[in-house]
Design a protein around this motif. Sequence first.
Motif, PDB file in Angstrom:
ATOM      1  N   ASN A   9     -52.899 -31.045  -0.247  1.00  0.00           N
ATOM      2  CA  ASN A   9     -51.990 -31.903   0.518  1.00  0.00           C
ATOM      3  C   ASN A   9     -50.737 -31.082   0.852  1.00  0.00           C
ATOM      4  O   ASN A   9     -50.706 -29.876   0.613  1.00  0.00           O
ATOM      5  CB  ASN A   9     -51.657 -33.176  -0.271  1.00  0.00           C
ATOM      6  N   ALA A  10     -49.723 -31.745   1.388  1.00  0.00           N
ATOM      7  CA  ALA A  10     -48.516 -31.042   1.840  1.00  0.00           C
ATOM      8  C   ALA A  10     -47.758 -30.370   0.696  1.00  0.00           C
ATOM      9  O   ALA A  10     -46.986 -29.441   0.910  1.00  0.00           O
ATOM     10  CB  ALA A  10     -47.600 -32.021   2.570  1.00  0.00           C
ATOM     11  N   TRP A  11     -47.992 -30.833  -0.513  1.00  0.00           N
ATOM     12  CA  TRP A  11     -47.302 -30.311  -1.704  1.00  0.00           C
ATOM     13  C   TRP A  11     -47.967 -29.028  -2.196  1.00  0.00           C
ATOM     14  O   TRP A  11     -47.462 -28.342  -3.076  1.00  0.00           O
ATOM     15  CB  TRP A  11     -47.307 -31.422  -2.764  1.00  0.00           C
ATOM     16  N   ASP A  12     -49.120 -28.696  -1.615  1.00  0.00           N
ATOM     17  CA  ASP A  12     -49.890 -27.548  -2.117  1.00  0.00           C
ATOM     18  C   ASP A  12     -49.064 -26.266  -2.118  1.00  0.00           C
ATOM     19  O   ASP A  12     -48.299 -26.010  -1.192  1.00  0.00           O
ATOM     20  CB  ASP A  12     -51.154 -27.334  -1.284  1.00  0.00           C
ATOM     21  N   SER A  13     -49.277 -25.469  -3.164  1.00  0.00           N
ATOM     22  CA  SER A  13     -48.601 -24.195  -3.461  1.00  0.00           C
ATOM     23  C   SER A  13     -47.257 -24.404  -4.170  1.00  0.00           C
ATOM     24  O   SER A  13     -46.590 -23.437  -4.528  1.00  0.00           O
ATOM     25  CB  SER A  13     -48.441 -23.289  -2.222  1.00  0.00           C
ATOM     26  N   CYS A  29     -54.248 -20.421  -3.027  1.00  0.00           N
ATOM     27  CA  CYS A  29     -54.700 -19.265  -3.806  1.00  0.00           C
ATOM     28  C   CYS A  29     -56.194 -19.339  -4.079  1.00  0.00           C
ATOM     29  O   CYS A  29     -56.891 -18.330  -4.097  1.00  0.00           O
ATOM     30  CB  CYS A  29     -53.927 -19.160  -5.117  1.00  0.00           C
ATOM     31  N   MET A  30     -56.702 -20.551  -4.294  1.00  0.00           N
ATOM     32  CA  MET A  30     -58.140 -20.706  -4.557  1.00  0.00           C
ATOM     33  C   MET A  30     -58.956 -20.417  -3.306  1.00  0.00           C
ATOM     34  O   MET A  30     -60.092 -19.967  -3.390  1.00  0.00           O
ATOM     35  CB  MET A  30     -58.437 -22.115  -5.063  1.00  0.00           C
ATOM     36  N   LEU A  31     -58.349 -20.662  -2.168  1.00  0.00           N
ATOM     37  CA  LEU A  31     -59.036 -20.371  -0.911  1.00  0.00           C
ATOM     38  C   LEU A  31     -59.235 -18.872  -0.756  1.00  0.00           C
ATOM     39  O   LEU A  31     -60.347 -18.404  -0.525  1.00  0.00           O
ATOM     40  CB  LEU A  31     -58.224 -20.940   0.263  1.00  0.00           C
TER      41      LEU A  31
END
Length: 190
Positions: free
Chosen positions: A121-125, A149-151
């Motif tokens: 979501n927008a909070w990612d990272s 990072c998992m991507l």
Amino acid sequence: MNELTDRLDKPLPSIKITCTSVDCANDLHCYLQKKRTGNNPSFGACRSCGVENVDWERAHLRDPNNISALFDELKTELIRQHMWTKPFDEDALRKLRKLSAEEFRIRVAKRLQSSVGRAANAWDSRQTPMEGNVIFYAQHATATCCRQCMLYWHGIDKNRDLTEEEKQYFLLLIDRYLEERGINELRENR
Ligand SMILES: [Zn+2]
Ligand SMILES: [Zn+2]
């Protein structure tokens, strides 16, 4: 305790470490690419010096037999290496020592699910702090801190939830990291 204090006395790097920090002269890079286009894998050579240290195809197989090779590669990215070597803070150690090994294991699984189990979501990272819990250190070190990072490290589409099999693999990475950091000894050294 003394050992920890000794290590904390050593000068820490004065620069603030971020996901895109590099120190290429010391073979510490960043593989997150500058240009992001949608769900583009966004992995490759170091964004700063262009060195290619990672066998991405192998990393993206997520094969438990390749973990030691993956760990060697992760340690060539500055942010990961930092989280691999930085002494655990007091708060993190205190939390670790409050839990039995079994309780801690449950906590790790819960944290993995709540932080990265669902599609980005927008909070990612921003969901994984840099200190305060040994699990956070493990997540940054193993690139299981956020879906971005998992991507690029693990080749997982950001826009879907993780499968059970993927979660098991990531728990294994975290487990191996904690083992390498001597978590059992740290737990007992109250
Ligand atoms: Zn570099
Ligand atoms: Zn991350």
